[in-house]
Design a protein around this motif. Structure first.
Motif, mmCIF file in Angstrom:
data_model
loop_
_atom_site.group_PDB
_atom_site.id
_atom_site.type_symbol
_atom_site.label_atom_id
_atom_site.label_comp_id
_atom_site.label_asym_id
_atom_site.label_seq_id
_atom_site.Cartn_x
_atom_site.Cartn_y
_atom_site.Cartn_z
ATOM 1 N N LEU A 14 33.092 30.108 35.547
ATOM 2 C CA LEU A 14 34.457 30.435 35.931
ATOM 3 C C LEU A 14 35.392 30.151 34.765
ATOM 4 O O LEU A 14 35.323 29.082 34.155
ATOM 5 C CB LEU A 14 34.894 29.610 37.150
ATOM 6 C CG LEU A 14 34.178 29.880 38.473
ATOM 7 C CD1 LEU A 14 34.650 28.901 39.539
ATOM 8 C CD2 LEU A 14 34.415 31.309 38.938
ATOM 9 N N GLU B 138 40.469 32.025 36.483
ATOM 10 C CA GLU B 138 39.822 32.176 37.789
ATOM 11 C C GLU B 138 39.897 30.895 38.607
ATOM 12 O O GLU B 138 40.046 30.947 39.842
ATOM 13 C CB GLU B 138 38.368 32.597 37.589
ATOM 14 C CG GLU B 138 38.218 33.989 36.987
ATOM 15 C CD GLU B 138 36.784 34.321 36.650
ATOM 16 O OE1 GLU B 138 36.398 35.503 36.770
ATOM 17 O OE2 GLU B 138 36.037 33.404 36.260
ATOM 18 N N GLN C 87 43.283 30.871 40.050
ATOM 19 C CA GLN C 87 43.331 31.857 41.129
ATOM 20 C C GLN C 87 42.692 31.310 42.401
ATOM 21 O O GLN C 87 43.238 31.441 43.500
ATOM 22 C CB GLN C 87 42.618 33.135 40.691
ATOM 23 C CG GLN C 87 42.645 34.253 41.722
ATOM 24 C CD GLN C 87 41.890 35.489 41.237
ATOM 25 O OE1 GLN C 87 41.397 35.535 40.123
ATOM 26 N NE2 GLN C 87 41.797 36.501 42.088
ATOM 27 N N LYS D 179 31.354 36.225 42.845
ATOM 28 C CA LYS D 179 30.967 35.451 41.665
ATOM 29 C C LYS D 179 29.518 34.980 41.765
ATOM 30 O O LYS D 179 28.794 34.967 40.767
ATOM 31 C CB LYS D 179 31.896 34.254 41.483
ATOM 32 C CG LYS D 179 33.333 34.616 41.176
ATOM 33 C CD LYS D 179 33.471 35.484 39.948
ATOM 34 C CE LYS D 179 33.122 34.777 38.675
ATOM 35 N NZ LYS D 179 33.390 35.571 37.466
#
Length: 340
Positions: free
Chosen positions: A44, A48, A51, A136
């Motif tokens: 990550l 991200e 986020q 992910k």
């Protein structure tokens, strides 16, 4: 009247911030630990992580605001009682009922805020968070490392000799063990993985292959071969909050979650009477019990909320709301309005 209201609300605001900010920090750290666990499974970027943390904010605030409110009300009223400020207010002509009514608009604002966080924002952020995690994790299966065994692309076992700066794999071997003697074996000089938003594609170039079934074995030479992977439940559409909660009509689990969120959102109204009744006292005859009051009030709210989440019963929800409101009014009349 205006100065008295401002003084009471300012005292409450200071007490609230003293409780809310440390509590928010602690709860945020717990969620950051969850992010660190996820980041250990997938790569990550900092953007991200920010986020993901943004998706968690409604849930973080939903956990911190009610408990901070309970603690701030208990601490504020306890301090007023300990320092005889209630007696000073009463001597100025303010009745206990008027003093309590000063807090009603603030409590209604907190209730509205919690309802927005729980009923409107929670389902949206929860869907986005789950969608992001699934995507992910699915993409993590595509991070094929060179010279490493036990890697998969869908049902294929993959081995790669090297990977260049352009994310092109060199000298790949893919093997799929089927059933009843069937298998697939592909060897390629190079390959690349692409994601078009609906599926993952592994494109093999300049290679050979061998496939078999119980009856025959076939050899092939190819210039380009595409292998697709459709991650299960990764690309689900995000529905509106209304559509999300509409499922509660026939789903007991979803209905229980909705009742839990609404019940906890009503904490400012449900807990106010109980807190006020237990923290209005004369310090000459009673000791400070703010910690006990916080514990009892939190238990009185969150224990029924947990029962509602388990049962998903609307009649029980209505009964518990009425009971806590009636209990608060009864305690106020018995312990405060008759004594001051």
């Amino acid at each position: 009247m205006g100065k008295t209201r401002r003084y009471i609300l300012w005292s409450f605001a200071k007490a609230y911030l003293l409780v809310f900010l440390p509590f928010l920090l602690v709860v945020s750290l717990i969620f950051v630990i969850q992010l660190s666990i996820l980041s250990s499974r997938v790569n990550l970027e900092f953007r991200e992580l920010v986020q993901l943390f943004g998706y968690m904010l409604p849930e973080i605030f939903f956990y911190t605001v009610p408990l901070s409110l309970i603690a701030a009300l208990a601490n504020t009223f306890t301090r007023f009682s300990e320092e005889n400020e209630f007696i000073a207010l009463f001597s100025l002509g303010h009745t206990p009922g008027k003093v309590l009514r000063f807090m009603i608009p603030t409590l209604l604002l907190f209730t509205a805020l919690l309802l927005v966080l729980s009923v409107m924002l929670y389902p949206q952020m929860k869907q986005k968070l789950n969608h992001f995690k699934r995507q992910k994790i699915a993409e993590a299966t595509l991070n094929i490392s060179p010279n490493k065994l036990s890697q998969n692309f869908g049902s294929y076992h993959v081995f790669v000799e090297s990977k260049d700066a352009n994310d092109t794999y060199r000298n790949m071997v893919l093997f799929n063990q089927g059933t009843k003697g069937a298998y697939q074996l592909f060897i390629a000089r190079e390959g690349r993985v692409a994601n078009d938003g609906k599926r993952f594609t592994l494109t093999l170039r300049n290679g050979t292959g061998e496939t078999s079934d119980p009856k025959k074995v076939e050899n092939l030479h190819y210039r380009e071969l595409d292998i697709y992977q459709y991650p299960r439940n990764v690309y689900q559409s995000i529905v509106t909050s209304r559509e999300y909660w509409k499922k509660a009509l026939h789903d007991k689990g979803r209905r229980g979650k909705l009742l839990y969120l609404i019940f906890v959102s009503l904490t400012p109204i449900l807990a106010f009477g109980i807190i006020a009744a237990l923290t209005f006292y004369n310090p000459r005859y009673q000791r400070s019990l703010s910690i006990a009051v916080i514990f009892i009030t939190a238990l009185a709210v969150y224990l029924p909320a947990a029962i509602l989440q388990k049962s998903g019963s609307v009649p029980l929800f209505i009964a518990l709301v009425i009971f806590l409101l009636a209990l608060g009014i009864f305690l106020l009349r018995r312990r405060v309005l008759r004594s001051f």
